[in-house]
Design a protein around this motif. Structure first.
Motif, PDB file in Angstrom:
ATOM      1  N   PHE A  70      -1.962   0.364  -0.341  1.00 26.58           N
ATOM      2  CA  PHE A  70      -1.440  -0.830  -1.011  1.00 26.58           C
ATOM      3  C   PHE A  70      -2.163  -1.054  -2.342  1.00 26.58           C
ATOM      4  N   GLU A  71      -3.462  -0.717  -2.381  1.00 25.04           N
ATOM      5  CA  GLU A  71      -4.206  -0.797  -3.645  1.00 25.04           C
ATOM      6  C   GLU A  71      -3.612   0.181  -4.663  1.00 25.04           C
ATOM      7  N   ARG A  72      -3.356   1.400  -4.229  1.00 20.65           N
ATOM      8  CA  ARG A  72      -2.750   2.392  -5.128  1.00 20.65           C
ATOM      9  C   ARG A  72      -1.377   1.924  -5.608  1.00 20.65           C
ATOM     10  N   ALA A  73      -0.617   1.340  -4.705  1.00 19.23           N
ATOM     11  CA  ALA A  73       0.713   0.837  -5.081  1.00 19.23           C
ATOM     12  C   ALA A  73       0.588  -0.284  -6.106  1.00 19.23           C
ATOM     13  N   ALA A  74      -0.389  -1.165  -5.918  1.00 20.50           N
ATOM     14  CA  ALA A  74      -0.585  -2.270  -6.873  1.00 20.50           C
ATOM     15  C   ALA A  74      -0.921  -1.724  -8.264  1.00 20.50           C
ATOM     16  N   LEU A  75      -1.703  -0.664  -8.307  1.00 22.49           N
ATOM     17  CA  LEU A  75      -2.092  -0.084  -9.593  1.00 22.49           C
ATOM     18  C   LEU A  75      -0.919   0.574 -10.324  1.00 22.49           C
ATOM     19  N   SER A  76       0.090   0.984  -9.571  1.00 26.63           N
ATOM     20  CA  SER A  76       1.244   1.638 -10.203  1.00 26.63           C
ATOM     21  C   SER A  76       2.512   0.786 -10.141  1.00 26.63           C
ATOM     22  N   ALA A  77       2.369  -0.469  -9.749  1.00 25.18           N
ATOM     23  CA  ALA A  77       3.528  -1.356  -9.591  1.00 25.18           C
ATOM     24  C   ALA A  77       4.194  -1.634 -10.941  1.00 25.18           C
ATOM     25  N   PRO A  78       5.524  -1.775 -10.924  1.00 19.74           N
ATOM     26  CA  PRO A  78       6.264  -1.942 -12.177  1.00 19.74           C
ATOM     27  C   PRO A  78       6.202  -3.343 -12.788  1.00 19.74           C
ATOM     28  N   ASN A  79       5.818  -4.361 -11.997  1.00 16.25           N
ATOM     29  CA  ASN A  79       5.803  -5.722 -12.542  1.00 16.25           C
ATOM     30  C   ASN A  79       4.861  -6.599 -11.721  1.00 16.25           C
ATOM     31  N   ARG A  80       4.656  -7.821 -12.200  1.00 12.90           N
ATOM     32  CA  ARG A  80       3.712  -8.744 -11.564  1.00 12.90           C
ATOM     33  C   ARG A  80       4.111  -9.065 -10.121  1.00 12.90           C
ATOM     34  N   GLU A  81       5.400  -9.268  -9.889  1.00 11.52           N
ATOM     35  CA  GLU A  81       5.856  -9.583  -8.530  1.00 11.52           C
ATOM     36  C   GLU A  81       5.517  -8.449  -7.558  1.00 11.52           C
ATOM     37  N   ALA A  82       5.734  -7.214  -7.973  1.00 11.53           N
ATOM     38  CA  ALA A  82       5.423  -6.064  -7.124  1.00 11.53           C
ATOM     39  C   ALA A  82       3.915  -5.944  -6.901  1.00 11.53           C
ATOM     40  N   ILE A  83       3.139  -6.205  -7.942  1.00 13.83           N
ATOM     41  CA  ILE A  83       1.677  -6.177  -7.809  1.00 13.83           C
ATOM     42  C   ILE A  83       1.243  -7.207  -6.767  1.00 13.83           C
ATOM     43  N   ASN A  84       1.783  -8.418  -6.889  1.00 14.72           N
ATOM     44  CA  ASN A  84       1.417  -9.488  -5.958  1.00 14.72           C
ATOM     45  C   ASN A  84       1.771  -9.132  -4.520  1.00 14.72           C
ATOM     46  N   LEU A  85       2.937  -8.549  -4.309  1.00 12.40           N
ATOM     47  CA  LEU A  85       3.325  -8.163  -2.941  1.00 12.40           C
ATOM     48  C   LEU A  85       2.380  -7.111  -2.383  1.00 12.40           C
ATOM     49  N   CYS A  86       1.989  -6.164  -3.210  1.00 12.60           N
ATOM     50  CA  CYS A  86       1.045  -5.131  -2.763  1.00 12.60           C
ATOM     51  C   CYS A  86      -0.313  -5.736  -2.425  1.00 12.60           C
ATOM     52  N   LEU A  87      -0.768  -6.663  -3.263  1.00 15.39           N
ATOM     53  CA  LEU A  87      -2.054  -7.316  -2.998  1.00 15.39           C
ATOM     54  C   LEU A  87      -1.994  -8.138  -1.714  1.00 15.39           C
ATOM     55  N   PHE A  88      -0.871  -8.800  -1.477  1.00 14.01           N
ATOM     56  CA  PHE A  88      -0.703  -9.565  -0.242  1.00 14.01           C
ATOM     57  C   PHE A  88      -0.720  -8.624   0.965  1.00 14.01           C
ATOM     58  N   ASP A  89      -0.006  -7.500   0.848  1.00 15.77           N
ATOM     59  CA  ASP A  89      -0.004  -6.507   1.930  1.00 15.77           C
ATOM     60  C   ASP A  89      -1.405  -5.949   2.154  1.00 15.77           C
ATOM     61  N   MET A  90      -2.128  -5.711   1.064  1.00 15.13           N
ATOM     62  CA  MET A  90      -3.489  -5.211   1.174  1.00 15.13           C
ATOM     63  C   MET A  90      -4.353  -6.250   1.895  1.00 15.13           C
ATOM     64  N   ALA A  91      -4.188  -7.519   1.538  1.00 12.52           N
ATOM     65  CA  ALA A  91      -4.948  -8.582   2.193  1.00 12.52           C
ATOM     66  C   ALA A  91      -4.643  -8.638   3.686  1.00 12.52           C
ATOM     67  N   GLN A  92      -3.369  -8.502   4.041  1.00 11.46           N
ATOM     68  CA  GLN A  92      -3.010  -8.495   5.466  1.00 11.46           C
ATOM     69  C   GLN A  92      -3.674  -7.325   6.191  1.00 11.46           C
ATOM     70  N   SER A  93      -3.746  -6.191   5.518  1.00 10.15           N
ATOM     71  CA  SER A  93      -4.395  -5.023   6.120  1.00 10.15           C
ATOM     72  C   SER A  93      -5.877  -5.293   6.351  1.00 10.15           C
ATOM     73  N   PHE A  94      -6.535  -5.875   5.359  1.00 10.41           N
ATOM     74  CA  PHE A  94      -7.954  -6.216   5.521  1.00 10.41           C
ATOM     75  C   PHE A  94      -8.137  -7.233   6.642  1.00 10.41           C
ATOM     76  N   PHE A  95      -7.279  -8.245   6.692  1.00  6.48           N
ATOM     77  CA  PHE A  95      -7.377  -9.277   7.731  1.00  6.48           C
ATOM     78  C   PHE A  95      -7.243  -8.642   9.114  1.00  6.48           C
ATOM     79  N   THR A  96      -6.253  -7.790   9.263  1.00  7.90           N
ATOM     80  CA  THR A  96      -6.005  -7.135  10.549  1.00  7.90           C
ATOM     81  C   THR A  96      -7.184  -6.274  10.986  1.00  7.90           C
ATOM     82  N   SER A  97      -7.856  -5.652  10.012  1.00  7.43           N
ATOM     83  CA  SER A  97      -8.996  -4.797  10.345  1.00  7.43           C
ATOM     84  C   SER A  97     -10.307  -5.575  10.456  1.00  7.43           C
TER      85      SER A  97
END
Length: 195
Positions: A70-97
């Protein structure tokens, strides 16, 4: 016929698009290994490949690996909305772990959230702060959420968790005050006592 042409094509982009389509189809059928196999054939790995890989790892219980993709996806995301979704997904992954501080850090990188992400972001941040042991910050976040929610059942939930966070932070006076507000809301809902 079109798929055969695409597979036999000398154009890597067309082959990649077919592989992504097949990987997404396999993912939706919960065939995670098959989906990863398709993704491994893709020459140019960008946003879609990294995000889908993260989703596969998250859904298959590999949260730490998911966060990386998700971090890699955020770095290559095409726009702010996509970056935010990736960061949210990354946060969920960290929370779950169980990496709650990393979860809070990922959430803090989200800028100008839009759509339903706003509604999911603030409660998630409060929960992550509480789990990270940042209890005073969590209580303040829950208080803000309760104030924004009026007297709804959601507001009562936030008041309860604010009181809990304050209690855990040894801020007993504030915990008592918040519990009074919580029980006051419940009494108003019940109406006047029968005489």
């Amino acid at each position: 016929e079109a798929e055969k042409i695409a597979i036999e094509s000398r154009h890597a982009r067309i082959k990649d698009e077919v592989a992504v389509f097949r990987a997404e189809s396999a993912f939706l059928q919960k065939k995670f290994d098959e989906s990863l196999a398709y993704l491994s054939r893709i020459a140019e790995k960008g946003y879609r490949v990294h995000r889908l890989t993260g989703q596969i790892f998250f859904e298959s219980g590999r949260s730490a690996d998911a966060a990386l993709y998700f971090e890699r996806a955020a770095l290559s995301a095409p726009n702010r909305e996509a970056i935010n979704l990736c960061l949210f997904d990354m946060a969920q992954s960290f929370f779950t772990s169980g990496s709650y501080d990393s979860c809070v850090a990922a959430l803090s990188r989200i800028k100008d959230p839009g759509g339903d992400l706003v509604d999911r972001l603030n409660p998630f941040l409060a929960d992550a702060l509480q789990r990270a042991g940042r209890l005073k910050e969590a209580a303040r976040q829950y208080d803000r959420l309760a104030a924004e929610s009026s007297d709804s059942p959601t507001a009562r939930r936030y008041r309860y968790f604010s009181a809990l966070a304050n209690f855990q932070a040894n801020n007993f006076a504030q915990a008592a005050k918040t519990l009074d507000a919580f029980f006051g809301t419940l009494r108003r809902m019940e109406g006047p006592a029968d005489a």
